[in-house]
Scaffold this active site. Structure first.
Site, PDB file in Angstrom:
ATOM      1  CB  CYS A  12      -3.172 -14.667  -3.429  1.00 30.07           C
ATOM      2  SG  CYS A  12      -3.690 -13.825  -4.961  1.00 30.07           S
ATOM      3  CG  HIS A  74      -6.183  -6.898 -12.611  1.00 25.79           C
ATOM      4  ND1 HIS A  74      -5.594  -7.482 -13.719  1.00 25.79           N
ATOM      5  CD2 HIS A  74      -5.228  -6.834 -11.655  1.00 25.79           C
ATOM      6  CE1 HIS A  74      -4.323  -7.742 -13.437  1.00 25.79           C
ATOM      7  NE2 HIS A  74      -4.076  -7.367 -12.201  1.00 25.79           N
ATOM      8  CB  CYS A  96      -9.651 -12.029  -7.814  1.00 25.72           C
ATOM      9  SG  CYS A  96      -9.544 -12.547  -6.081  1.00 25.72           S
ATOM     10  CG  HIS A 124      -4.724  -1.224 -10.199  1.00 23.74           C
ATOM     11  ND1 HIS A 124      -5.605  -2.285 -10.237  1.00 23.74           N
ATOM     12  CD2 HIS A 124      -3.505  -1.757  -9.885  1.00 23.74           C
ATOM     13  CE1 HIS A 124      -4.955  -3.395  -9.934  1.00 23.74           C
ATOM     14  NE2 HIS A 124      -3.679  -3.100  -9.719  1.00 23.74           N
ATOM     15  CD  GLU A 126      -9.131  -4.569  -7.170  1.00 20.60           C
ATOM     16  OE1 GLU A 126      -9.886  -4.426  -6.183  1.00 20.60           O
ATOM     17  OE2 GLU A 126      -7.974  -5.026  -7.076  1.00 20.60           O
ATOM     18  CB  THR A 165      -8.881  -6.480  -3.419  1.00 19.85           C
ATOM     19  OG1 THR A 165      -8.145  -6.645  -4.636  1.00 19.85           O
ATOM     20  CG2 THR A 165     -10.375  -6.533  -3.700  1.00 19.85           C
ATOM     21  CB  CYS A 195      -7.867  -9.780  -0.915  1.00 20.53           C
ATOM     22  SG  CYS A 195      -6.139 -10.106  -1.247  1.00 20.53           S
ATOM     23  CB  SER A 224      -1.779  -2.674  -6.607  1.00 12.51           C
ATOM     24  OG  SER A 224      -2.190  -1.936  -5.477  1.00 12.51           O
ATOM     25  CG  ASN A 225       0.060  -7.845  -4.458  1.00 14.54           C
ATOM     26  OD1 ASN A 225       0.994  -8.507  -4.028  1.00 14.54           O
ATOM     27  ND2 ASN A 225      -0.452  -8.048  -5.668  1.00 14.54           N
TER      28      ASN A 225
END
Length: 316
Positions: A12, A74, A96, A124, A126, A165, A195, A224-225
């Site tokens: 991304c 993060h 980000c 996490h 983030e 996100t 996001c 995570s994503n």
């Protein structure tokens, strides 16, 4: 066997930016460059940067005086920024911009005297960074609908929510419904915190998974994503495997399989997808077919301080 490729997939804009920041810092200042936490959650990316002189640390105490340090994509707690400033470290921030947007929402709610609920996963980075934008006790962490039932804010009428996100869109929507049901006056961001890349990749998997016999999600287990993509494939009833690279493929997975779907998390480079396809074609798979999907045109600029450093070097 047919190979169907999810679109979009892979890097991304935020991940591209973070990697470019480390790349540019190494070019401008030379090794070593210190990076707090893995700049993105992908072992192959981290190993490549490490081989070029990046040193990954978990705490600033591991960074020597007068060194250059980069914060990961993060985000970091305010205390980390203050620590770096107090030590006079040269800092470039790879957070980000969409994570920074969440941090700005937190600051707004804090100025308004509101407590906050963060929807996210404990541990996490983030989540740690977002919770570290306010004093301890001002933000509550929930991961699922069950957590909402045990929330005990001091003032339920002055409450707001924000989200990590990189969550599952469906799971997050359920948690938000539960929050609004229990706290009717709760406020939330005008635009979804999840996001665009997370949403697009999940939508692509939703479209692809029902049409294939097996789904491969390329990504790290601590991403995570990527994990949410694999969970989504399984939830849709498709045999799904989260793999880091071609070495983790198992030939027995593909016995009797007609169609293979491949997606990749936002921190997984396309080179890993290509290696996986090469292995599958060696096992008899046909030429891959790109599936239709959203074309992503989002880009994020590099930090101004890094651009200025490059300008000074070019002008010298």
């Amino acid at each position: 066997m047919d190979i169907l490729l999810a679109n979009p997939r892979g890097f991304c804009a935020g991940v591209n930016r973070a990697i470019q920041i480390v790349d540019r810092a190494l070019e401008l200042f030379g090794a070593p460059i210190y990076v707090r936490h893995e700049v993105v959650h992908n072992r192959h990316v981290v190993e490549d940067l490490r081989a070029r002189g990046a040193i990954f640390v978990e705490e600033l105490d591991e960074v020597p005086d007068a060194a250059t340090v980069i914060f990961s994509a993060h985000g970091v707690p305010i205390a980390v920024r203050e620590h770096a400033a107090a030590r006079g470290l040269s800092v470039f921030d790879a957070t980000c911009p969409l994570v920074t947007k969440v941090h700005m929402e937190v600051k707004k709610y804090s100025r308004d005297g509101m407590e906050m609920v963060l929807i996210g996963h404990a541990g996490h980075p983030e989540v740690e960074g977002t919770m570290g934008q306010v004093e301890e006790g001002m933000m509550y962490l929930v991961s699922n609908v069950s957590d909402v039932a045990t929330l005990a804010p001091r003032n339920p009428d002055k409450l707001a929510y924000i989200t990590q996100t990189t969550l599952s869109m469906d799971d997050t929507a359920e948690v938000i419904v539960a929050l609004r049901s229990r706290f009717p006056l709760i406020e939330g961001p005008k635009k979804d915190d999840i996001c665009y890349a997370t949403q697009n990749r999940q939508d692509a998997v939703k479209s692809l998974a029902p049409d294939v016999d097996i789904l491969l999600v390329v990504g790290a287990p601590n991403s995570s994503n990527s994990s949410r993509l694999a969970e989504l494939g399984t939830r849709l009833g498709t045999q799904t495997h989260l793999i880091e690279d071609a070495q983790q493929l198992r030939r027995e997975w593909f016995e009797g399989v007609g169609k293979i779907g491949i997606s990749a998390g936002a921190s997984a480079p396309e080179s890993l997808v290509q290696e996986i396809m090469d292995t599958l074609r060696g096992w008899g798979a046909r030429v891959p077919q790109e599936m239709p999907g959203v074309e992503e045109k989002v880009t994020f600029s590099l930090p101004l301080a890094l651009i200025q450093a490059q300008t000074r070097r070019e002008g010298a």
